[in-house]
Each structure stands twice: as C-alpha cells, then as structure tokens.
Design an enzyme around this catalytic site. Structure first.
Site, PDB file in Angstrom:
ATOM      1  N   HIS A 177      -5.787  -5.161  11.663  1.00 45.91           N
ATOM      2  CA  HIS A 177      -5.435  -3.741  11.738  1.00 45.91           C
ATOM      3  C   HIS A 177      -4.185  -3.523  12.592  1.00 45.91           C
ATOM      4  CE1 HIS A 177      -9.917  -2.505  10.943  1.00 45.91           C
ATOM      5  NE2 HIS A 177      -9.309  -2.961   9.871  1.00 45.91           N
ATOM      6  N   GLU A 233       9.595  -6.362  -4.226  1.00 38.84           N
ATOM      7  CA  GLU A 233       8.384  -6.968  -3.680  1.00 38.84           C
ATOM      8  C   GLU A 233       8.555  -8.479  -3.615  1.00 38.84           C
ATOM      9  OE1 GLU A 233       5.090  -8.408  -2.271  1.00 38.84           O
ATOM     10  OE2 GLU A 233       5.479  -6.244  -2.232  1.00 38.84           O
ATOM     11  N   ALA A 234       8.281  -9.062  -2.437  1.00 37.54           N
ATOM     12  CA  ALA A 234       8.461 -10.500  -2.240  1.00 37.54           C
ATOM     13  C   ALA A 234       7.432 -11.332  -2.989  1.00 37.54           C
ATOM     14  CB  ALA A 234       8.416 -10.833  -0.751  1.00 37.54           C
ATOM     15  N   ALA A 251       2.334   0.892   8.205  1.00 39.24           N
ATOM     16  CA  ALA A 251       1.505   0.919   9.415  1.00 39.24           C
ATOM     17  C   ALA A 251       2.319   0.783  10.692  1.00 39.24           C
ATOM     18  CB  ALA A 251       0.456  -0.192   9.351  1.00 39.24           C
ATOM     19  N   ASN A 311      -7.673  -6.828   1.148  1.00 35.91           N
ATOM     20  CA  ASN A 311      -8.475  -6.460   2.320  1.00 35.91           C
ATOM     21  C   ASN A 311      -9.957  -6.345   1.968  1.00 35.91           C
ATOM     22  OD1 ASN A 311      -8.699  -4.019   0.975  1.00 35.91           O
ATOM     23  ND2 ASN A 311      -7.452  -2.863   2.405  1.00 35.91           N
ATOM     24  N   THR A 358       0.831  -1.198   0.000  1.00 32.17           N
ATOM     25  CA  THR A 358       0.000   0.000   0.000  1.00 32.17           C
ATOM     26  C   THR A 358       0.867   1.250   0.000  1.00 32.17           C
ATOM     27  OG1 THR A 358      -1.614  -1.244   1.294  1.00 32.17           O
ATOM     28  CG2 THR A 358      -1.949   1.124   1.117  1.00 32.17           C
ATOM     29  N   ALA A 359       1.809   1.348   0.936  1.00 32.69           N
ATOM     30  CA  ALA A 359       2.645   2.538   1.047  1.00 32.69           C
ATOM     31  C   ALA A 359       3.737   2.573  -0.009  1.00 32.69           C
ATOM     32  CB  ALA A 359       3.257   2.610   2.441  1.00 32.69           C
TER      33      ALA A 359
END
Length: 605
Positions: free
Chosen positions: A542, A36-37, A575, A93, A15-16
């Site tokens: 979350h 990116e994994a 996050a 999500n 996302t970030a």
C-alpha cells in the site's frame, strides 16, 4: 502509431492511467496516447482467476521491486509487488474494496489542498464501482445488515460505476467469516456503522473487485479500457518504457512539458512523442518520482550525483514514502477445518480439485482471494486505561519531525487515539499459514490473523539509482524508524492473542497447537510483541506519498490540481500524490483520485 503528436500522453496504463484514458477520450476531438511498459494480461489465468493473484509475484506481470535492507526489520529486504501490465496493480492485487475514512481525506485538505475532503470525494469513492447485492440468505450469512439501508437508498451503488464488485459467500469461504464477526461482537467491538459512510469501527464482510457472475477479476483494464478500446482517438502502446519527460524552458525559471522519450520492446530505438496539451504521469509510487528525477525535477544533490541537469529544484520529490506495515500470526486449526494450506503447498490433487470446481461451477477457493473479512479497531489497551493512553499521547506530541508533512501525521494519530472512534489498525483473517522470512512452513492447517498499522509515523524515500532509465530506483521505506510505530503496532499484535482466545474463533483452533514461528507465542508480553514486530513485519503493498499533494513549502510536489510545481503541462495522477496514507487499502483511493483528476483536467483544457 499514425502520429507522434497527441493532445494527452499518459505514462502508465495502470489503475489510474486507464481511468483517465476512458474519461478524457470521451471528447472525440481529443487524441490520447497511453504508454504501458508491460503487456496485456487480461486473458492470463493468474490475472483473471481471483485466487491466483499471488502467482503473479516475480513474473512478467510484476515490477518485482525490493527495498534496501530495513534496519528496524532486522536488516531484511522486503519484496514489493507492483503491476507491470494493463490495469497495473488492479490486475494483480488481492481485489479488496475498502473505503477510507472521512478523517483521512479531511486531513488532506488541511495541508492546503482545497476541496480534497470527504464531502468532495465521497461521490467519486462511491461512484467508480457497482456493488452487486447478494441473495437474501447470503446477506444473512455474511451479516450484511449494515448494508440494508444502503441498498434501498442506493448509497453504495447509486452511480453504477464500471468496476463490478461483489461479496464472497460464506459457502465459498467456510465458517471463518461468520466467526470473525461474532468474535468481535463478543469482544465489545461491533460494527458501529456502514463502512462506506466515512467513519466506523468493528468487523464486517468486505466487498471485492470480482464479477459476481463470472467470478473473475475486475481491473481498470477490463472495466475502463475494454469498453472504449475501439475509439479512434485512443491509442495504447504496450511494452513501451518511458525514459524521461521532455521539458522546454519557458522563461527564466519555468519549464513546460512537451512530450516524452521512450523505448518500445522490439522497436527500432528511442522515440520522441510530443504532447500538444499535457503529459500525465500515472507510473505509480516508485516510478513517477523516478521519472521526475530522470527529467531533471527533484533534489539537486541527488540529480547532480547522477550527472542530471537540474531544471526544477524540489527536495521533496521521492520523499514522504509510506506503507501499511503488516504482521501475521498463524494458529493451527482443529482437525477437519478447511483451509488453503494444501494449495500453498502446491498439492497437485488440491489444485486440480479447486480448479475443477472453479471452471465447472464457479465455486471453491479460486473464486476469491480469501481476504474478505475486515475490522478497523482502536488500541484496546487504551480503552480502559486512560492513563496509559495519555502517556502515549504525550509521547506522540513530543515526536521529532524530519519532513514538513510529519506534524500533520502526528496530528492525525493524536486525534484518532484520543477519540477512539476510529481505528489505528486494520485486522483481517486468512485461512492458510503465513510464513516468515526466517521460518519454514509448518505441517497442518492454519488460520492466520493479520494486523496492519493504519497511520504510521515513519516515512521513507524512493530515488533514482542511476541516470540509466532501465535501472530500478532505490526504495527505502525506513519502516519503524519512528519508535512509536513499534509501540503502537506491538499493542495491536498482542491483541491478536485475545482475538484467538475468544469464541467462536477460539473453537476453530487447536488447543496448544502449532504456530508459524516460535516467536509468535506472545501471550500478554509487550516486549515479545515488540520483538515480533521487528521480526515479522512486511508490506501490505500500500505504498503512497512520493509526489505528495501539498503546498510546495510544506513538502508538496504537486498542487491541488495535481500539476507538478515549476512545470507547465505536467501532472501526476496515482498513489504517489496521496500526502497522508489512508486507513484503507489504496485501490479505492486511486480509482477515486483518477476519476476526480479527469474532471479537473477536462475543466482546465
């Protein structure tokens, strides 16, 4: 890859990470590499079709993390989904677009994070998405009167950000959403103001990150990466796992990040890739602290126990882990009420019909996640019983603290309970049955009422399990380790009984019908509610806080510029930097943090 040197290396295309990739690569003189994994799941129906989001669990799209046995949840292990693909968790999500409150962000500034407040963050929170206005009749069905002024003034969609958002129509979701709002009005909790304005309680129809025309998921991958993937200065390498950040000593007690060590699936072994300007960790709440520890940044006792040389000692790396613990009670519906239970039971005819409606007309249950109505509420018990409220406040005031940020958590909760002008829990309905780990699926159709504790006092840890980068970290949320979380959540869980007994929701339910578990018959018994809190608690996905933004002596891992203490040219943007968990779903906050981080990084390079 034409080179092994880039200005910026972003670890994690979630996302970030993809927000940063888009914004920073605007400068054609800057070279960007995203590692990116996972893979690219944009064409995967499990990703693209909103109603299939749950089918990503334990697949190649999911890191499939698990907690340690949780003592206060009767020893249960909690599964925790996290996206392992471009777009990260925004690709798997439930697509809910829920704003935080102003008080959430103002509390961050009190930790020493200058300008991390509502006034500064509001443009970012409202600017990353474009909210599609529904037709007038749909607006009436969804009771979107709160948004009327917003459309005319442009308060919600004024900046026209890349993330498309929309509302699910009542015609898609059935009468549940309308009954939800009317029931809370009858309970004395109408919506107090626009949820996007920073402070509100009561029910409303929520927006989702779903394209209003194609009815497909919008993630950071298709919103931020796709429009710019042709840029010659932007490189994205998938199936590539970063093992550690490379640090070079720069003085007696200072290090600089110079690059990363990584392995690509199917590649020729380990690679060293160098960063000319910065390494930016966007690996998420569980992986970013893991990478810091593997790189020699963290608690010396933990690092030494795995034979890792300590470069920067910081005992707070991997601590301060928080999550919204949620609880569900499912009520059997009256005969003929439409739910998604047949889909959850994998009934072939129901699945075929739903997919047919989706493909042919973009209608039906697959058009949304079914999580589209919400309500933030204070504790109803305290509304008319000030003596009970004051007793609870006294207990909160005498709370023991184990982490420097704990007393800020206590202060936030005290203020919320005392003022009663904002919620301490988020409620939402779901037109299907929720099963507990100890129970089996009941026959029939159900409506589930869910409540999630917004501001828990409990916090946990995530640390490396091994010096081997391929080993998953040890995740221990320590759910309900603070006893007042049980007390508070039990009152919210008990209130579900009152919601279910109030019209018009009560008219949708079968009198004396089945529930999802024998212990779900709580009545007005607070002790039964506490028992259910321990029995039925699970994650709302979350988790935040493990690389907290705060003063270093106050439990911080990164400073207000998101720079890792003790290391130059290394930041964390995800996050994990949230020092205190917001009331909302965390997707909105991660997008906003990443947008602001892009401005911070541009201004400092």
């Amino acid at each position: 890859m034409e080179d092994t040197r880039y200005d910026f290396i972003i670890v994690g295309g979630g996302t970030a990470g993809l927000v940063l990739a888009n914004r920073l690569s605007n400068d054609e003189n800057v070279s960007m590499l995203v590692l990116e994994a996972g893979g690219n799941g944009d064409e995967d129906p499990r990703v693209a079709v909103p109603g299939l989001f749950r089918t990503n669990a334990n697949t190649e799209n999911d890191w499939a993390f698990t907690t340690t046995p949780q003592t206060n949840l009767n020893g249960r292990v909690i599964n925790h989904m996290q996206g392992k693909l471009l777009g990260g968790t925004s690709s798997i999500n439930a697509q809910a677009l829920i704003p935080p409150s102003a008080s959430d962000l103002n509390a961050w500034e009190k930790l020493g994070n200058t300008n991390w407040n509502w006034e500064t963050m509001e443009p970012y929170l409202k600017g990353f998405f474009t909210l599609s206005k529904p037709e007038e009749d749909a607006s009436k069905r969804l009771d979107l009167a709160w948004s009327k002024d917003s459309w005319s003034k442009g308060d919600v969609s004024h900046l026209g950000g890349p993330v498309k958002a929309s509302f699910a129509d009542v015609q898609e979701e059935g009468p549940l959403g309308t009954a939800w709002i009317q029931t809370f009005n009858n309970l004395g909790y109408p919506l107090t103001q626009n949820p996007f304005d920073g402070a509100s309680t009561g029910p409303y129809s929520g927006a989702s990150t779903i394209d209003p025309v194609t009815r497909t998921r919008i993630s950071s991958s298709n919103a931020y990466y796709h429009p710019v993937k042709g840029r010659k200065n932007l490189y994205v390498l998938t199936a590539c796992t970063v093992e550690k950040v490379l640090l070079e000593q720069n003085g007696a007690d200072c290090y600089n990040a110079t690059g990363v060590q990584c392995v690509q699936l199917g590649g020729k072994g380990r690679m060293i890739i160098n960063a000319k300007k910065e390494v930016i960790l966007c690996a998420g709440v569980f992986q970013s602290p893991k990478l810091l520890e593997l790189s020699g940044i963290g608690n010396p006792d933990i690092l030494g126990g795995h034979g890792i040389d300590v470069k920067v000692a910081n005992p707070y790396v991997g601590t301060n882990l928080q999550d919204h613990l949620m609880h569900s009670i499912s009520f059997e519906t009256r005969d003929g009420f439409p739910t998604r239970d047949s889909l959850l039971r994998r009934d072939p005819a129901a699945i075929q019909a739903a997919m047919g409606a989706y493909k042919a007309h973009k209608l039906g249950p697959f058009c949304s996640s079914a999580v589209t109505s919400f309500a933030f509420l204070p504790v109803d018990d305290f509304k008319n019983n000030l003596q009970q409220r004051d007793l609870f406040l006294d207990q909160v005031s005498r709370s023991n603290t184990k982490h420097p940020i704990d007393h800020h958590r206590v202060s936030v909760l005290k203020s919320l309970i005392q003022d009663q002008r904002e919620g301490t829990a988020q409620y939402f309905p779901y037109a299907a049955q929720a099963t507990l780990a100890q129970g089996s699926m009941q026959p029939g159709n159900f409506i589930t009422f869910v409540v999630s504790l917004s501001h828990p006092l409990s916090s946990g840890t995530v640390h490396i399990s091994s010096a081997d980068p391929s080993v998953k970290p040890t995740i221990d949320h320590q759910y309900l380790s603070h006893p007042l979380d049980v007390e508070l959540q039990a009152r919210h869980v008990r209130y579900i009984e009152k919601i279910a007994a109030t019209e018009p929701l009560s008219t949708l339910l079968k009198p004396k019908g089945l529930r999802n578990h024998p212990a779900a018959f709580i009545g007005n018994d607070l002790e039964k509610a506490k028992e259910y809190v321990r029995l039925a608690g699970t994650t709302n996905w979350h988790s935040v806080g493990t690389c907290a933004m705060a003063l270093r002596e106050s439990g911080g891992v990164v400073d207000p510029e998101l720079r890792v203490y003790g290391v130059g040219n290394l930041r964390v943007v995800d996050a994990s930097v949230m020092p205190l968990i917001p009331q909302s779903n965390t997707q909105s906050m991660v997008y906003a943090i990443a947008e602001r981080a892009a401005d911070i990084i541009r201004n400092s390079n």
